[in-house]
Design a protein around this motif. Structure first.
Motif, mmCIF file in Angstrom:
data_model
loop_
_atom_site.group_PDB
_atom_site.id
_atom_site.type_symbol
_atom_site.label_atom_id
_atom_site.label_comp_id
_atom_site.label_asym_id
_atom_site.label_seq_id
_atom_site.Cartn_x
_atom_site.Cartn_y
_atom_site.Cartn_z
ATOM 1 N N VAL A 114 35.747 41.392 44.741
ATOM 2 C CA VAL A 114 35.439 42.556 44.325
ATOM 3 C C VAL A 114 34.452 42.454 42.903
ATOM 4 O O VAL A 114 34.298 41.431 42.518
ATOM 5 C CB VAL A 114 36.595 43.485 43.718
ATOM 6 N N SER A 115 33.729 43.463 42.488
ATOM 7 C CA SER A 115 32.959 43.548 41.446
ATOM 8 C C SER A 115 33.303 44.662 40.463
ATOM 9 O O SER A 115 33.635 45.848 41.233
ATOM 10 C CB SER A 115 31.577 43.357 41.565
ATOM 11 N N MET A 116 32.939 44.526 39.205
ATOM 12 C CA MET A 116 33.325 45.850 38.387
ATOM 13 C C MET A 116 32.511 46.102 37.267
ATOM 14 O O MET A 116 31.934 45.054 36.601
ATOM 15 C CB MET A 116 34.874 45.594 37.948
ATOM 16 N N PRO A 154 42.014 38.083 40.052
ATOM 17 C CA PRO A 154 40.771 38.748 40.317
ATOM 18 C C PRO A 154 39.448 37.970 40.928
ATOM 19 O O PRO A 154 38.644 38.467 41.595
ATOM 20 C CB PRO A 154 40.262 39.298 38.708
ATOM 21 N N ASP A 155 39.498 36.678 40.411
ATOM 22 C CA ASP A 155 38.137 35.990 40.782
ATOM 23 C C ASP A 155 38.184 35.624 42.468
ATOM 24 O O ASP A 155 37.318 35.072 42.884
ATOM 25 C CB ASP A 155 38.101 34.501 40.103
ATOM 26 N N ALA A 188 41.405 45.549 41.074
ATOM 27 C CA ALA A 188 40.548 44.303 40.686
ATOM 28 C C ALA A 188 41.470 42.978 40.465
ATOM 29 O O ALA A 188 40.684 41.997 40.538
ATOM 30 C CB ALA A 188 39.726 44.537 39.385
#
Lengths: 328, 243, 253
Positions: free
Chosen positions: A78-80, A73-74, A51
């Motif tokens: 990806v998404s979490m 991360p931005d 991530a």
């Protein structure tokens, strides 16, 4: 279609503690992979490294073939879904789900349309839930909102960190099933962290088993079950009788793995032992029998009709073809 | 036995602290000519308190944020320790510093509103740090991480998630400092040289110069009521904050 | 985070500069604060030769000691037996009350006593009581979290093992709470020693404390280096309170 995720020789060091020790892993685009392991095995650290919440001390991370090791991360696409969900307590359901879209400066009417779409995906009625505060929701509903928030940005890669660990078993099973359907419908790459092997086989096309910061074995569930790489895999991924090979005359080094369902009592066996029954447990569709023999306790899953009781001296055994030998 | 001693002590608190306010009631019921503070004095007092609270919080927020995330014990202790230094000592120290500043730069601080604000910010800054620290420290990491993964930059995550979540702490700090500052006497007197005249100074003068118990009582009661009300609000906000 | 760290240390520096300046100037062999005339102890000698200052510091010390001892002890008992939000709310309300309001109320009550009962408490007794009125709830509020740290089960265990109530307090609770007790004692001491407003409202012209003396000079502005020496000495209880407080608190974390 989801993007592939690749880790090459990734290490993460916290002070003197090494959370990941040179882990490599390749996840194909659109695949569902479960990171399985006991607590402290480094599976969450690995997920957070993908991530971008943790920067590895060594090694590279690739998403869709692109080196993202240094990206925040931005900017990884990806998404979490987090273990404690991490819903925003100051926002209502609508704004929680809309968060990623707002950041991406999506126009208002588009936001409204997509939030409704995402809530419908996770089977929450938008008209009922849009304006609710998150702490008014039940645990299962909060899980769904967290999932909708992660899905609304249409991620190429969806990461889930033990997302269903705080809900009841039957709600968990329903959510797992729905997640599976969403996965095949939307086609994102899914990486799912859990310590529960039952959950792992529900969701994973492949399972990556970790221990103490190392990748122990990666493969289809049946491969891990039938051909465990070592004692740890055999024990962690299903029940097993593990006996030193020397005790069975199968060589000096290594251990024999015999699954309890392969053990028979008094029937056809090509390898036979004598022992005393020390425990019998009723487990719905079979009996679990524990037999003591030569200082070892053997577990056997047998038919409910099998006439055994504690104290009986029985003859038991297995087909030698069912024995799998591991070296360590 | 201990219970009795404690009850006696508690009675002492009520008797020594709360009962004297009855004396104010007595003087109020006595009647007389009520001399209310002028509008400009009220305006000065409220402006000073507002500005003090705003500056103290603005200065303290980044430090409290740092302390809550990465700070060590020493840094925390050093920022909080000035709480134990008396107000008068602080005022006097600043007075000396002001005279040095005036000599070197020619900027006059003694006797100006700016000087009083400097003094009050100096005095109430540790309260802002403490309150904000408590709010920021309670903040879990994961909502911020969730925001980052959902595409928010560091600054966006702070503005959209962390700042709103610590807002109750900011409100609490604001009310607390505003309240202390409204009743302030020492800083305006010492650093404002009685030229910056506040309600606190007025109550002071009503007692020491005019011996006017009636007006002093009315103002004190209002101030006390305001403070109790604000404390109630602070406690409520902090409670609703822990979801 | 690096920027924030530097910022934080800049603030720390800013907080200590004014106090530091006064301490440095108390050793300055020059009457002017912006001229460094070399190191000297003569202001301290002047201070020690000044009877009024001696009397003021002595008065402050005696009042602060008495107030600190009494309120810490009673605060401990209150925190121990009077658990529950109602009691604490009373004490918290007292702690946040504006000081002028409270001081005026106290002065008004003393005036009533004087006028109608012919009992004049203005002076040492008035100051002592006025300080106690504030430090008692303060000690209560400060002790309460540490007392709840002891936990009921420890106390119940001691009682079941046969200890009397007093015995439990002395041999179980007191040792656990000792650091908090000392810390509270010092905070209350420093507060009483430093406080000016309450003292001013309740004292008589012939009873002078250290802050009153400081005020008499401070309110006029500037002041002479002997007052710097007085101010520096008055810092000692504050510093001791701060240091010991943070050490004591660490034990409970």
């Amino acid at each position: 279609m989801g993007l592939s995720v690749e880790l090459k020789d990734v290490s993460v060091q916290y002070g003197s503690f090494q959370a990941l020790k040179g882990v490599s892993l390749f996840v194909e685009g659109g695949e569902g992979l479960v990171l399985l392991g006991p607590s402290g095995s480094g599976k969450s650290t690995l997920l957070r490294t993908i991530a971008g919440l943790i920067t590895p001390t060594r090694g590279r991370v690739y998403i869709g073939g692109r080196d993202v090791t240094e990206l925040p991360p931005d900017r990884r696409g990806v998404s979490m879904v987090f273990q404690d969900l991490a819903l925003f307590p100051h926002l209502d359901v609508f704004e929680n789900v809309a968060f990623g879209l707002r950041i991406r400066k999506v126009p208002d009417d588009e936001v409204r349309r997509k939030v409704r779409w995402a809530l419908e995906l996770v089977r929450l009625d938008p008209d009922l839930f849009l304006k609710r505060r998150v702490h008014e929701l039940s645990g299962g509903q909060q899980q769904r909102v967290a999932l909708a928030r992660a899905l609304v940005v249409e991620p190429e890669v969806l990461l889930l960190d033990e997302p269903f660990s705080h809900v009841d078993l039957d709600i968990k099973n329903r959510l797992l099933e729905e997640l599976k359907i969403l996965h095949s419908k939307l086609g994102f790459t899914l990486i799912y962290v859990t310590h529960d092997r039952f959950e792992a086989v529900e969701i994973g096309d492949r399972i990556a088993l970790m221990k103490e910061g190392e990748m122990v074995q990666v493969g289809k569930p049946i491969e891990l079950y039938k051909k465990p790489k070592n004692r740890f895999v055999a024990e962690f991924f299903g029940e097993a009788n593990i006996v030193p090979t020397s005790a069975l005359g199968l060589g000096e080094k290594g251990y024999a793995v015999i699954r309890p369902e392969d053990v028979v009592i008094g029937g056809n066996a090509t390898y036979k032992l004598k022992g005393q029954v020390v425990d019998v447990t009723f487990l719905w569709h079979y009996l679990k029998v524990e037999i003591q023999s030569n200082g070892h306790i053997y577990k056997a899953y047998v038919d409910l009709e099998t006439p055994v009781s504690v104290g009986d001296v029985v003859e038991f055994g297995w087909d030698v073809r069912d024995v799998y030998v591991v070296e360590e | 036995m201990i219970k009795k001693v404690a009850l006696v002590a508690f009675a002492a608190v009520v008797l020594l602290f709360y009962v004297p306010f009855l004396a104010l009631g007595y003087y109020m019921s006595g009647g007389g000519v009520l001399k209310l503070p002028s509008m400009s004095m009220l305006a000065t007092t409220f402006m000073l308190a507002l500005v003090t609270a705003a500056i103290a919080i603005a200065l303290a927020y980044p430090a409290a944020y740092y302390l809550a995330k990465r700070g060590n014990e020493l840094e925390f202790a050093l920022l909080i320790a000035p709480l134990w230094v008396g107000t008068l000592l602080k005022a006097y120290s600043l007075l000396v510093v002001f005279s040095v500043v005036e000599r070197i730069t020619g900027i006059v601080l003694w006797g100006t509103a700016l000087g009083v604000v400097v003094g009050m910010v100096y005095e109430y800054f540790p309260y802002a740090v403490l309150t904000l620290y408590a709010a920021i420290e309670k903040l879990s990491e994961t909502p911020t991480q969730a925001a980052r993964v959902l595409g928010a930059s560091r600054a966006q995550a702070f503005l959209r998630v962390e700042l709103p979540l610590t807002m109750p702490g900011v409100v609490a700090a604001f009310i607390l400092i505003f309240l202390f500052a409204v009743g302030e006497v020492i800083m305006p007197a010492v650093l404002g040289a009685w030229k910056v005249y506040t309600v606190g100074s007025y109550i002071w003068d009503l007692y020491f110069k005019a011996r006017d118990f009636l007006s002093g009582s009315v103002l004190s009661m209002l101030l006390a009521a305001l403070s109790l009300l604000a404390t109630y609000v602070v406690v409520k906000t902090i409670r609703s904050f822990s979801i | 985070m690096r920027v924030l760290r530097i910022y934080t240390w800049a603030l720390i520096a800013a907080m200590y500069v004014p106090i530091g300046v006064v301490v440095v100037l108390s050793f300055n062999n020059s009457k002017l604060p912006y001229v460094w005339g070399g190191f000297t102890l003569r202001w301290y000698q002047a201070l020690f030769g000044w009877d009024l200052a001696w009397q003021a510091v002595l008065n402050s010390t005696v009042i602060a000691l008495g107030v600190a001892l009494l309120s810490t002890l009673l605060g401990l008992f209150m925190a121990y037996t009077l658990r529950g939000d109602r009691y604490i709310a009373f004490s918290q309300g007292a702690v946040v009350m504006p000081e002028v309001s409270e001081a005026l109320a106290f002065a008004a009550a003393l005036s009533l006593l004087k006028d109608y009962a012919n009992v004049n408490l203005f002076g040492p007794v008035g100051v002592f009581l006025a300080h106690l009125a504030y430090t008692l709830p303060m000690a209560h509020v400060l002790m309460a979290p540490y007392v709840s740290y002891v936990g009921r089960n420890v106390v119940e265990a001691a009682r079941i093992l046969g200890a009397s109530e007093l015995r439990t307090v002395l041999s179980v609770i007191a040792p656990i709470l000792f650091p908090a007790f000392i810390a509270t004692f010092l905070i209350v001491f420093a507060n009483s020693f430093d406080t000016y407003i309450k003292t001013a409202f309740t004292t008589s012209p012939d009873f002078i404390t250290a802050p009153i003396l400081l005020w008499n000079y401070a309110a006029r502005g500037r002041g002479d280096p002997t007052i710097y020496a007085l101010a520096s000495l008055m810092l000692i209880p504050s510093i001791a309170a701060a240091v010991i407080y943070f050490r004591a608190v660490k034990r409970y974390s």
